[in-house]
Write an enzyme that holds these catalytic residues in place. Structure first.
Site, PDB file in Angstrom:
ATOM      1  N   ARG A 211       0.855  -1.194   0.000  1.00  0.00           N
ATOM      2  CA  ARG A 211       0.000   0.000   0.000  1.00  0.00           C
ATOM      3  C   ARG A 211       0.886   1.237   0.000  1.00  0.00           C
ATOM      4  O   ARG A 211       1.664   1.420   0.942  1.00  0.00           O
ATOM      5  CB  ARG A 211      -0.877   0.035   1.254  1.00  0.00           C
ATOM      6  CG  ARG A 211      -1.673  -1.250   1.508  1.00  0.00           C
ATOM      7  CD  ARG A 211      -3.029  -1.177   0.873  1.00  0.00           C
ATOM      8  NE  ARG A 211      -3.717  -2.457   0.916  1.00  0.00           N
ATOM      9  CZ  ARG A 211      -4.889  -2.655   1.515  1.00  0.00           C
ATOM     10  NH1 ARG A 211      -5.471  -1.660   2.148  1.00  0.00           N
ATOM     11  NH2 ARG A 211      -5.475  -3.835   1.457  1.00  0.00           N
ATOM     12  N   GLU A 213       0.632   4.032   1.086  1.00  0.00           N
ATOM     13  CA  GLU A 213      -0.009   4.951   2.034  1.00  0.00           C
ATOM     14  C   GLU A 213       0.815   6.224   2.101  1.00  0.00           C
ATOM     15  O   GLU A 213       2.027   6.168   2.283  1.00  0.00           O
ATOM     16  CB  GLU A 213      -0.039   4.337   3.447  1.00  0.00           C
ATOM     17  CG  GLU A 213      -0.674   2.973   3.561  1.00  0.00           C
ATOM     18  CD  GLU A 213      -2.176   3.045   3.695  1.00  0.00           C
ATOM     19  OE1 GLU A 213      -2.727   4.163   3.691  1.00  0.00           O
ATOM     20  OE2 GLU A 213      -2.797   1.964   3.783  1.00  0.00           O
ATOM     21  N   ARG A 219       0.412   2.898  12.807  1.00  0.00           N
ATOM     22  CA  ARG A 219      -0.331   1.674  12.499  1.00  0.00           C
ATOM     23  C   ARG A 219      -0.468   1.367  11.011  1.00  0.00           C
ATOM     24  O   ARG A 219      -1.294   0.545  10.621  1.00  0.00           O
ATOM     25  CB  ARG A 219      -1.686   1.728  13.155  1.00  0.00           C
ATOM     26  CG  ARG A 219      -2.426   3.010  12.849  1.00  0.00           C
ATOM     27  CD  ARG A 219      -3.821   2.777  13.188  1.00  0.00           C
ATOM     28  NE  ARG A 219      -4.345   3.804  14.041  1.00  0.00           N
ATOM     29  CZ  ARG A 219      -5.634   3.891  14.328  1.00  0.00           C
ATOM     30  NH1 ARG A 219      -6.469   3.000  13.883  1.00  0.00           N
ATOM     31  NH2 ARG A 219      -6.075   4.859  15.070  1.00  0.00           N
ATOM     32  N   HIS A 220       0.296   2.079  10.190  1.00  0.00           N
ATOM     33  CA  HIS A 220       0.305   1.777   8.756  1.00  0.00           C
ATOM     34  C   HIS A 220       1.696   1.349   8.303  1.00  0.00           C
ATOM     35  O   HIS A 220       2.689   1.941   8.720  1.00  0.00           O
ATOM     36  CB  HIS A 220      -0.110   2.998   7.931  1.00  0.00           C
ATOM     37  CG  HIS A 220      -1.562   3.299   8.020  1.00  0.00           C
ATOM     38  ND1 HIS A 220      -2.072   4.183   8.935  1.00  0.00           N
ATOM     39  CD2 HIS A 220      -2.618   2.820   7.314  1.00  0.00           C
ATOM     40  CE1 HIS A 220      -3.392   4.243   8.787  1.00  0.00           C
ATOM     41  NE2 HIS A 220      -3.749   3.419   7.817  1.00  0.00           N
ATOM     42  N   GLU A 357      -8.947  -0.744  13.681  1.00  0.00           N
ATOM     43  CA  GLU A 357      -9.541  -1.734  12.781  1.00  0.00           C
ATOM     44  C   GLU A 357      -8.553  -2.868  12.511  1.00  0.00           C
ATOM     45  O   GLU A 357      -7.380  -2.635  12.256  1.00  0.00           O
ATOM     46  CB  GLU A 357      -9.869  -1.030  11.454  1.00  0.00           C
ATOM     47  CG  GLU A 357     -10.410  -1.960  10.393  1.00  0.00           C
ATOM     48  CD  GLU A 357     -10.307  -1.351   8.994  1.00  0.00           C
ATOM     49  OE1 GLU A 357     -10.657  -0.175   8.811  1.00  0.00           O
ATOM     50  OE2 GLU A 357      -9.854  -2.075   8.088  1.00  0.00           O
ATOM     51  N   SER A 360     -11.372  -6.153   7.362  1.00  0.00           N
ATOM     52  CA  SER A 360     -12.521  -5.785   6.522  1.00  0.00           C
ATOM     53  C   SER A 360     -12.990  -7.044   5.827  1.00  0.00           C
ATOM     54  O   SER A 360     -12.170  -7.907   5.481  1.00  0.00           O
ATOM     55  CB  SER A 360     -12.126  -4.792   5.435  1.00  0.00           C
ATOM     56  OG  SER A 360     -11.767  -3.580   5.989  1.00  0.00           O
ATOM     57  N   ARG A 408      -1.314  -5.823  12.628  1.00  0.00           N
ATOM     58  CA  ARG A 408      -2.221  -5.168  13.583  1.00  0.00           C
ATOM     59  C   ARG A 408      -2.728  -6.164  14.621  1.00  0.00           C
ATOM     60  O   ARG A 408      -2.962  -5.798  15.774  1.00  0.00           O
ATOM     61  CB  ARG A 408      -3.397  -4.534  12.850  1.00  0.00           C
ATOM     62  CG  ARG A 408      -2.961  -3.309  12.080  1.00  0.00           C
ATOM     63  CD  ARG A 408      -4.158  -2.490  11.692  1.00  0.00           C
ATOM     64  NE  ARG A 408      -3.760  -1.353  10.913  1.00  0.00           N
ATOM     65  CZ  ARG A 408      -4.610  -0.480  10.405  1.00  0.00           C
ATOM     66  NH1 ARG A 408      -5.910  -0.640  10.605  1.00  0.00           N
ATOM     67  NH2 ARG A 408      -4.174   0.542   9.712  1.00  0.00           N
TER      68      ARG A 408
HETATM   69  P1  AMO Z   1      -8.536  -3.565   3.845  1.00  0.00           P
HETATM   70  O1  AMO Z   1      -7.952  -2.627   2.864  1.00  0.00           O
HETATM   71  O2  AMO Z   1      -9.426  -2.978   4.900  1.00  0.00           O
HETATM   72  O3  AMO Z   1      -9.419  -4.682   3.115  1.00  0.00           O
HETATM   73  O4  AMO Z   1      -7.374  -4.378   4.556  1.00  0.00           O
HETATM   74  C1  AMO Z   1      -7.657  -5.422   5.453  1.00  0.00           C
HETATM   75  C2  AMO Z   1      -6.865  -5.264   6.745  1.00  0.00           C
HETATM   76  O5  AMO Z   1      -5.466  -5.237   6.452  1.00  0.00           O
HETATM   77  C3  AMO Z   1      -4.809  -4.364   7.349  1.00  0.00           C
HETATM   78  N1  AMO Z   1      -4.138  -3.302   6.594  1.00  0.00           N
HETATM   79  C4  AMO Z   1      -2.968  -2.731   6.940  1.00  0.00           C
HETATM   80  N2  AMO Z   1      -2.131  -2.952   7.963  1.00  0.00           N
HETATM   81  C5  AMO Z   1      -1.024  -2.205   8.045  1.00  0.00           C
HETATM   82  N3  AMO Z   1      -0.685  -1.255   7.153  1.00  0.00           N
HETATM   83  C6  AMO Z   1      -1.485  -0.988   6.093  1.00  0.00           C
HETATM   84  N4  AMO Z   1      -1.134  -0.039   5.219  1.00  0.00           N
HETATM   85  C7  AMO Z   1      -2.687  -1.747   5.952  1.00  0.00           C
HETATM   86  N5  AMO Z   1      -3.695  -1.754   5.064  1.00  0.00           N
HETATM   87  C8  AMO Z   1      -4.550  -2.698   5.464  1.00  0.00           C
HETATM   88  C9  AMO Z   1      -5.871  -3.789   8.275  1.00  0.00           C
HETATM   89  C10 AMO Z   1      -7.133  -3.960   7.474  1.00  0.00           C
HETATM   90  O6  AMO Z   1      -8.264  -4.058   8.296  1.00  0.00           O
HETATM   91  N6  AMO Z   1      -9.723  -6.844   0.215  1.00  0.00           N
HETATM   92  C11 AMO Z   1     -10.122  -6.341   1.519  1.00  0.00           C
HETATM   93  C12 AMO Z   1     -10.374  -7.473   2.506  1.00  0.00           C
HETATM   94  C13 AMO Z   1     -11.590  -8.319   2.177  1.00  0.00           C
HETATM   95  O7  AMO Z   1     -12.679  -7.718   1.951  1.00  0.00           O
HETATM   96  O8  AMO Z   1     -11.479  -9.562   2.170  1.00  0.00           O
HETATM   97  C14 AMO Z   1      -9.014  -5.426   2.043  1.00  0.00           C
HETATM   98  O9  AMO Z   1      -7.896  -5.435   1.605  1.00  0.00           O
HETATM   99  O10 AMO Z   1      -5.905  -4.572   9.455  1.00  0.00           O
END
Ligand code: AMO
Length: 434
Positions: A211, A213, A219-220, A357, A360, A408
């Site tokens: 990502r 970001e 937390r990212h 969170e 998802s 997380r």
């Molecule tokens: P989403 O984008 O919410 O959903 O990602 C799912 C979970 O992954 C973790 N996460 C991260 N952790 C750390 N750094 C990041 N940059 C980061 N991005 C995401 C979080 C988040 O809740 N395809 C959907 C999932 C699905 O519907 O099956 C998805 O990617 O804990």
């Protein structure tokens, strides 16, 4: 070293060769002690200067801390030694001498900044409390895999170099792929969905997601580990059941098998696996409860994403893991199915730890026409996703799943302040090596 004995296995009466790092040397005059550390623990090596070969004593006591040595000798009981036994060396080899000045102190007596620790992860991981995080992480991954296997899911590995994004266009890392535009994958989302229409039906993956970001937050990560699940013939409520079971299995495994590690982290007393059912709040209830806390400057209205402070306020209010269900369709991705009786409501859900969170998920749109319409509504070109959409024309069952953030999960489980502590070599805006 075939004949090497782990320090934890050295029994009184044995003659052993132990090998590891010089943790500490204590010279008391006529007698001196060297504490040797390996992955299993520590052992005391005793030097009686008058009774032992001068060269051996000189080598043993002259070696810098954190050098790698091996010691051969007899093990005896010694109640005053840290582990109740000690070795009297017959021979000692310096295998790899460490420099006298180290960039950080593995004994932990001198604190180091996180960035110094991450730059010198090898040394950092010589500390029990840091090593414990990764032992626990390994146990969590084992438990999660076992739980999925018990649920008859098949572990898969999907490509990380892809042609399209799925989780919103701005967070993609572009790469060049033989002159063609390509990206690092943000989520196995589309591939895992394609597998529910295959003979596998129910799948999981533990793998990296990428990502781009913009923000550098505690937390990212730019490279994270996603624990993904997807199954044919289940709805979003059954996906939530699986999600809850997997998170509980991870906690239970750590409670059962990682007491030493929890001890090293100072968590042995307070650590508790969640027991009751995770409450399930609707999005509507969630915004009402957040508004009622009075923590936000502006009241949330239907359609707003939950701001971080809102999540925090709600987490404090609920006080345990919980789900948020029935999100507005407009803020959930194209692949999430709407409720049949209300198109403005999606079957998407999030699973929350009181602090953030974790997950998802949702039921997916499996009807070809609705799927293509969803792409268009979100301004995406369905042609770019033809490799995915066309399989929905050949028998795609109803299905649901979720993605759980691996780091997380560890971070919230162990109360770590920064997600980077749960990653060996984290990737963030500043950090591309090591
Ligand atoms: P989403 O984008 O919410 O959903 O990602 C799912 C979970 O992954 C973790 N996460 C991260 N952790 C750390 N750094 C990041 N940059 C980061 N991005 C995401 C979080 C988040 O809740 N395809 C959907 C999932 C699905 O519907 O099956 C998805 O990617 O804990």
């Amino acid at each position: 070293m075939r004949n090497r004995t782990y320090t934890a296995d050295a029994e009184p009466g044995d003659t052993v060769t132990v090998a590891g790092w010089v943790h500490e040397v204590r010279d008391l005059g006529g007698i001196a002690f060297l504490i040797l550390r390996d992955t299993s623990g520590k052992i005391q090596v005793k030097f009686e200067k008058d009774e032992m070969d001068d060269d051996l004593v000189e080598t043993g006591l002259g070696v810098h801390r954190e050098s790698v040595i091996s010691v051969t000798g007899e093990v005896a009981e010694e109640p005053r030694a840290p582990t109740g036994v000690e070795v009297t060396p017959e021979s000692l080899d310096v295998i790899a001498e460490a420099e006298a000045q180290l960039p950080l102190d593995p004994s932990g007596k001198v604190d180091a900044e996180l960035s110094t620790r991450l730059d010198n992860r090898t040394l950092d991981l010589r500390k029990d409390e840091v090593k414990a995080i990764f032992e626990i992480r390994a146990e969590v991954q084992r438990a999660v895999r076992d739980e999925f296997r018990n649920l008859r899911a098949t572990e898969i590995n999907t490509p990380k170099i892809v042609a399209t994004g799925t989780e919103g266009g701005t967070e993609l890392f572009p790469i060049t792929y033989f002159g063609q535009e390509a990206f690092m994958n943000q989520s196995p989302q589309l591939f895992k969905q394609l597998m529910v229409g295959s003979g596998l039906e129910r799948v999981f993956e533990v793998g990296p997601i990428f990502r781009a970001e913009e923000h550098n937050t505690p937390r990212h990560l730019n490279e994270a580990t996603s624990i993904d699940f997807e199954s044919a013939f289940i709805d979003h409520t059954e996906a939530m059941d699986v999600c809850e079971a997997v998170v509980k299995a991870a906690y239970e495994a750590v409670e059962e098998n990682c007491q030493d590690e929890l001890e090293a982290l100072g968590l042995a007393e307070e650590f508790e696996a969640p027991s009751g059912e995770f409450p399930r709040l609707t999005y509507e209830e969630a915004i009402q409860r957040i508004n009622a806390t009075g923590e936000l400057d502006e009241q949330l209205v239907w359609g707003d994403d939950l701001p971080t402070e809102g999540e925090k306020a709600l987490g404090e209010d609920v006080g345990e893991h919980y789900f948020i269900t029935d999100w507005p369709s407009e803020i959930k991705p194209f692949y999430i199915k709407d409720h049949d009786d209300d198109e403005t409501l999606s079957t998407g859900f999030d699973m929350m730890h009181p602090n953030m969170e974790l997950v998802s998920g949702g039921q997916r749109e499996h009807r070809f026409d609705h799927l293509v319409a969803g792409f268009e509504q979100q301004g995406l070109d369905p042609d770019a996703f033809e490799y995915y959409t066309k399989m929905f024309k050949y028998g795609m069952p109803p299905h649901a799943g979720f993605g759980l953030g691996g780091e997380r999960l560890i971070m919230t489980m162990l109360g770590l302040e920064n997600i980077r502590e749960a990653v060996l070599f984290p990737r963030d805006r500043q950090r591309l090596s090591p």
